[in-house]
Scaffold this active site. Structure first.
Site: not given
Ligand SMILES: NC(=O)c1ccc[n+]([C@@H]2O[C@H](COP(=O)([O-])OP(=O)(O)OC[C@H]3O[C@@H](n4cnc5c(N)ncnc54)[C@H](O)[C@@H]3O)[C@@H](O)[C@H]2O)c1
Length: 303
Positions: A169, A255, A273, A275
């Protein structure tokens, strides 16, 4: 203050907003064609991932003062443009971190033991024991791309499972005993790679054929971050060749996805999707949206 709820929001939290004096209308099936006609009458809007708020919509809503996105990413909103128009844009950054991290970890187990395929053979009344020699998770290296809220939660769980965790990161230095590594180290040392970076210009297609070539043979990749960070064509080729042993995808470049042949590969598992789709995360999102709007309305009142 008049608020338009554009995406599904639990009734309990709408009741809280109304009890605090907000006028709340629910149009959780509103279309992109209807929004420019309806939204100008409102001071605020609540959106989830279904509704996009782009510049042309903002331009026809001079009264709009606040947009609250129930969720993490702000990629469905032209939020920088909105802010130039004096609109406050808020999200619920922590509400779904644990749910997404748990999904990523669950996917790691599924990939390690080919659980989806094993279960499918049982449903087909086949006892195919010899096809399912898997791997242990413990002792393996998990490489996390994007060490923010969800990356950190995923790391905590992986460390508890006895994994070695490294992270890449560029905007975080070091946290919680996880070794921050270079991009090349992350690609070359990870047995599992889990993506938790936002979709930005910089991260779009950050994993393509060239990056996959630098990974370990047999690496497994999990994307519960954003679609488009991995190039789906490159991933498809790598899964066919066996360079990537397995992939688990919750998010897609488009999507619903258009790259169905990727999803149909035996070594790919997927979900639509989901999550943040847990009762616990949804309750936290709803509570946070209501609290933020109520606080915003209080601050708007003349003293
Ligand atoms: N699958 C789902 O349903 C679901 C649910 C919630 C969030 N998400 C996605 O998960 C992602 C992470 O969420 P979060 O809450 O941890 O966000 P966050 O902002 O806390 O963390 C994102 C991290 O990514 C880092 N990052 C930015 N550019 C990077 C780059 N080029 N390379 C590597 N790292 C980079 C940031 O520095 C930050 O630390 C978001 O994109 C979000 O949209 C998915």
């Amino acid at each position: 203050m008049k608020i338009l709820i554009c995406d599904k929001t639990e009734k309990e939290y709408i009741d809280q907003m109304r009890a605090a004096g907000l006028i709340v209308d629910i149009r959780d099936d509103i279309t992109s064609e209807e929004l420019p006609i309806v939204l100008p009458a409102y001071d605020g809007m609540v959106v989830r991932s279904r509704t996009n708020v782009r510049q042309p919509l903002i331009d026809v809503c001079p009264n709009l003062k606040v947009i609250v996105r129930g969720g993490v990413g702000l990629d469905t909103i032209d939020y920088e443009y909105a802010r130039t128009k004096g609109i406050v844009v808020m999200n619920t950054p922590l509400a779904s971190s644990a749910s997404v991290a748990e999904l990523a970890i669950g996917y790691m187990f599924m990939l390690a033991r080919s659980l989806y395929r094993a279960s499918s053979t049982m449903k087909a009344e086949k006892w195919d024991k010899k096809s399912f020699e898997g791997n242990e998770i413990s002792g393996k290296t998990l490489g996390i791309i994007g060490y923010g809220n969800i990356g950190t939660e995923t790391a905590k769980r992986a460390l508890a499972l006895g994994m070695k965790v490294i992270a890449y990161d560029p905007y975080v230095t070091s946290l919680n005993g996880v070794k921050m590594v270079t991009w090349d180290e992350l690609l070359s040392q990870s047995d599992y790679i889990s993506l938790h970076a936002p979709k930005t210009e910089e991260t779009t297609n950050m994993i393509g054929a060239e990056q996959i070539a630098r990974m370990k043979n047999g690496v497994r990749i999990i994307n519960c971050g954003r679609g488009g960070i991995i190039n789906e064509d490159a991933l498809y080729e790598a899964l066919i060749s066996g360079k990537v042993a397995g992939a688990a995808l919750d998010v897609y470049a488009e999507e619903p996805p258009t790259h169905w042949k990727l999803l149909k590969l035996d070594n790919v598992i997927g979900s639509p999707h989901i999550g943040a789709a847990t009762k616990e995360a949804q309750a936290r999102v709803g509570a946070e949206v209501a609290a933020k709007l109520i606080e915003f309305a209080k601050n708007m009142q003349p003293v």
